[in-house]
Design a protein around this motif. Structure first.
Motif, PDB file in Angstrom:
ATOM      1  N   THR A   7       0.965  -1.026   0.039  1.00 47.53           N
ATOM      2  CA  THR A   7       0.017  -0.035  -0.657  1.00 47.53           C
ATOM      3  C   THR A   7       0.649   1.342  -0.111  1.00 47.53           C
ATOM      4  OG1 THR A   7      -1.428  -1.353   0.866  1.00 47.53           O
ATOM      5  CG2 THR A   7      -1.787   1.213   1.068  1.00 47.53           C
ATOM      6  N   ARG A   8       1.760   1.358   0.659  1.00 48.29           N
ATOM      7  CA  ARG A   8       2.715   2.399   0.963  1.00 48.29           C
ATOM      8  C   ARG A   8       4.220   2.307   1.605  1.00 48.29           C
ATOM      9  NH1 ARG A   8      -1.932   4.873   4.309  1.00 48.29           N
ATOM     10  NH2 ARG A   8      -1.415   4.401   6.136  1.00 48.29           N
ATOM     11  N   ALA A   9       4.673   3.383   1.923  1.00 45.09           N
ATOM     12  CA  ALA A   9       5.976   3.354   2.816  1.00 45.09           C
ATOM     13  C   ALA A   9       6.519   4.230   3.301  1.00 45.09           C
ATOM     14  CB  ALA A   9       7.234   3.088   1.828  1.00 45.09           C
ATOM     15  N   GLU A  10       6.758   4.803   4.255  1.00 41.52           N
ATOM     16  CA  GLU A  10       6.716   5.894   5.344  1.00 41.52           C
ATOM     17  C   GLU A  10       8.139   5.567   4.861  1.00 41.52           C
ATOM     18  OE1 GLU A  10       6.049   6.224   9.895  1.00 41.52           O
ATOM     19  OE2 GLU A  10       3.578   5.822   8.864  1.00 41.52           O
ATOM     20  N   TYR A  11       8.738   7.130   5.228  1.00 46.04           N
ATOM     21  CA  TYR A  11      10.193   7.330   5.105  1.00 46.04           C
ATOM     22  C   TYR A  11      10.422   8.086   6.438  1.00 46.04           C
ATOM     23  CZ  TYR A  11      10.228   5.896   0.564  1.00 46.04           C
ATOM     24  OH  TYR A  11       9.377   4.896  -0.793  1.00 46.04           O
ATOM     25  N   ASP A  12      11.738   7.977   6.704  1.00 46.50           N
ATOM     26  CA  ASP A  12      12.102   8.808   8.141  1.00 46.50           C
ATOM     27  C   ASP A  12      13.229  10.098   7.539  1.00 46.50           C
ATOM     28  OD1 ASP A  12      13.988   9.997  10.643  1.00 46.50           O
ATOM     29  OD2 ASP A  12      14.841   8.373  10.715  1.00 46.50           O
ATOM     30  N   PHE A  13      12.413  11.211   7.595  1.00 44.26           N
ATOM     31  CA  PHE A  13      13.198  12.961   7.455  1.00 44.26           C
ATOM     32  C   PHE A  13      13.827  13.327   7.735  1.00 44.26           C
ATOM     33  CE2 PHE A  13       9.507  11.625   3.767  1.00 44.26           C
ATOM     34  CZ  PHE A  13      10.428  11.817   2.739  1.00 44.26           C
ATOM     35  N   THR A  14      14.268  12.899   8.917  1.00 50.97           N
ATOM     36  CA  THR A  14      14.640  13.418   9.773  1.00 50.97           C
ATOM     37  C   THR A  14      16.082  14.437  10.332  1.00 50.97           C
ATOM     38  OG1 THR A  14      15.849  11.843  10.701  1.00 50.97           O
ATOM     39  CG2 THR A  14      13.699  12.403  11.878  1.00 50.97           C
ATOM     40  N   ASN A  15      17.121  13.188   8.581  1.00 50.80           N
ATOM     41  CA  ASN A  15      17.703  13.757   8.269  1.00 50.80           C
ATOM     42  C   ASN A  15      17.432  14.807   6.925  1.00 50.80           C
ATOM     43  OD1 ASN A  15      19.366  12.886  10.719  1.00 50.80           O
ATOM     44  ND2 ASN A  15      19.456  10.859  10.541  1.00 50.80           N
ATOM     45  N   VAL A  16      16.999  14.380   5.842  1.00 50.22           N
ATOM     46  CA  VAL A  16      16.738  15.511   5.458  1.00 50.22           C
ATOM     47  C   VAL A  16      16.708  16.882   5.178  1.00 50.22           C
ATOM     48  CG1 VAL A  16      15.742  15.510   2.922  1.00 50.22           C
ATOM     49  CG2 VAL A  16      15.852  13.291   4.599  1.00 50.22           C
ATOM     50  N   SER A  17      17.367  17.380   4.565  1.00 49.55           N
ATOM     51  CA  SER A  17      18.024  19.144   4.754  1.00 49.55           C
ATOM     52  C   SER A  17      17.196  19.699   2.958  1.00 49.55           C
ATOM     53  CB  SER A  17      19.483  19.506   5.095  1.00 49.55           C
ATOM     54  OG  SER A  17      19.402  20.607   4.004  1.00 49.55           O
ATOM     55  N   PHE A  18      15.912  19.929   3.538  1.00 47.76           N
ATOM     56  CA  PHE A  18      15.309  20.282   2.712  1.00 47.76           C
ATOM     57  C   PHE A  18      15.825  21.907   1.566  1.00 47.76           C
ATOM     58  CE2 PHE A  18      12.117  17.906   4.319  1.00 47.76           C
ATOM     59  CZ  PHE A  18      11.451  16.894   3.640  1.00 47.76           C
ATOM     60  N   GLU A  19      16.450  22.724   2.573  1.00 50.60           N
ATOM     61  CA  GLU A  19      17.132  24.286   2.575  1.00 50.60           C
ATOM     62  C   GLU A  19      18.121  24.239   1.459  1.00 50.60           C
ATOM     63  OE1 GLU A  19      17.552  26.516   5.631  1.00 50.60           O
ATOM     64  OE2 GLU A  19      15.171  26.347   6.404  1.00 50.60           O
ATOM     65  N   ASN A  20      18.482  23.148   1.826  1.00 52.40           N
ATOM     66  CA  ASN A  20      20.461  22.820   1.045  1.00 52.40           C
ATOM     67  C   ASN A  20      20.263  22.499   0.079  1.00 52.40           C
ATOM     68  OD1 ASN A  20      21.109  24.716   3.341  1.00 52.40           O
ATOM     69  ND2 ASN A  20      21.913  22.494   4.361  1.00 52.40           N
ATOM     70  N   ASP A  21      19.287  21.497  -0.216  1.00 57.06           N
ATOM     71  CA  ASP A  21      18.496  20.740  -1.184  1.00 57.06           C
ATOM     72  C   ASP A  21      18.090  21.060  -2.228  1.00 57.06           C
ATOM     73  OD1 ASP A  21      21.194  18.988  -0.267  1.00 57.06           O
ATOM     74  OD2 ASP A  21      19.606  18.082   0.898  1.00 57.06           O
ATOM     75  N   LYS A  22      17.312  22.339  -2.126  1.00 61.66           N
ATOM     76  CA  LYS A  22      16.511  22.490  -2.741  1.00 61.66           C
ATOM     77  C   LYS A  22      14.934  21.764  -2.792  1.00 61.66           C
ATOM     78  CE  LYS A  22      19.280  26.079  -5.152  1.00 61.66           C
ATOM     79  NZ  LYS A  22      19.656  26.259  -6.395  1.00 61.66           N
ATOM     80  N   LEU A  23      14.706  21.178  -1.763  1.00 63.87           N
ATOM     81  CA  LEU A  23      13.504  20.210  -1.969  1.00 63.87           C
ATOM     82  C   LEU A  23      12.119  20.760  -1.276  1.00 63.87           C
ATOM     83  CD1 LEU A  23      15.293  17.054  -0.418  1.00 63.87           C
ATOM     84  CD2 LEU A  23      14.891  17.462  -2.429  1.00 63.87           C
ATOM     85  N   PHE A  24      11.533  20.354  -2.235  1.00 67.12           N
ATOM     86  CA  PHE A  24      10.011  20.805  -1.395  1.00 67.12           C
ATOM     87  C   PHE A  24       8.895  20.041  -0.800  1.00 67.12           C
ATOM     88  CE2 PHE A  24      12.788  24.329  -4.187  1.00 67.12           C
ATOM     89  CZ  PHE A  24      12.105  25.109  -3.149  1.00 67.12           C
ATOM     90  N   LEU A  25       8.590  19.927  -0.626  1.00 74.12           N
ATOM     91  CA  LEU A  25       7.170  18.916  -0.081  1.00 74.12           C
ATOM     92  C   LEU A  25       5.964  19.401  -0.309  1.00 74.12           C
ATOM     93  CD1 LEU A  25       7.298  16.387   1.213  1.00 74.12           C
ATOM     94  CD2 LEU A  25       7.065  17.102   3.480  1.00 74.12           C
ATOM     95  N   PHE A  26       5.179  18.699  -1.150  1.00 77.89           N
ATOM     96  CA  PHE A  26       3.655  18.902  -1.596  1.00 77.89           C
ATOM     97  C   PHE A  26       3.009  18.411  -1.268  1.00 77.89           C
ATOM     98  CE2 PHE A  26       6.700  21.421  -4.599  1.00 77.89           C
ATOM     99  CZ  PHE A  26       5.864  23.171  -3.796  1.00 77.89           C
TER     100      PHE A  26
END
Length: 133
Positions: A7-26
């Motif tokens: 059905t789906r997987a869950e991911y651990d985003f605690t060590n993901v840098s959204f600002e430095n990697d220009k990642l955007f969550l929508f």
């Protein structure tokens, strides 16, 4: 080949840098209609219209998937491939076969990943997640 109803997987985003990697969550947009790319995006070469149309296309799914309440990460850069965060939980579909389920449990146990089994409610059109490891 391992085939199963995941059905789906869950991911651990605690060590993901959204600002430095220009990642955007929508959040995903659920619709009965496919997104359309406007004429101006191609023929007037309007970058803003093209970018908006691209984002809309990447974020839109059929209403039939709305129960997922999915979110997507989009990276605004030069299309570099990034390492996905570690999986923290796997949700097995209600129709997952026992043999596939056991193979996934074996892998998840080695990787220390939680597994939840989706089960059908007998009275309503609902699914529930039950932790199995």
């Amino acid at each position: 080949m391992l085939q199963f109803y995941l059905t789906r997987a869950e991911y651990d985003f605690t060590n993901v840098s959204f600002e430095n990697d220009k990642l955007f969550l929508f959040p995903v947009i659920y619709s009965n209609n496919r997104p359309q790319i406007p004429y101006e995006a191609f023929y007037k070469k309007d970058d803003v219209i093209m970018r908006n149309a691209l984002f809309l296309t990447l974020l839109t799914k059929s209403n039939s998937w709305s129960y997922e309440k999915e979110w997507r990460i989009i990276q605004a850069s030069n299309c570099q491939i990034k390492q996905m965060p570690d999986i923290s939980c796997i949700y097995l579909g209600a129709a997952c076969s026992e043999s596939d389920k056991q193979q996934i449990i074996d892998i998840a146990t080695k990787e220390n990943i939680t597994i939840k089994q989706m089960t059908l409610d007998h009275h309503e059109y609902k699914l529930f997640a039950k932790t199995i490891i």
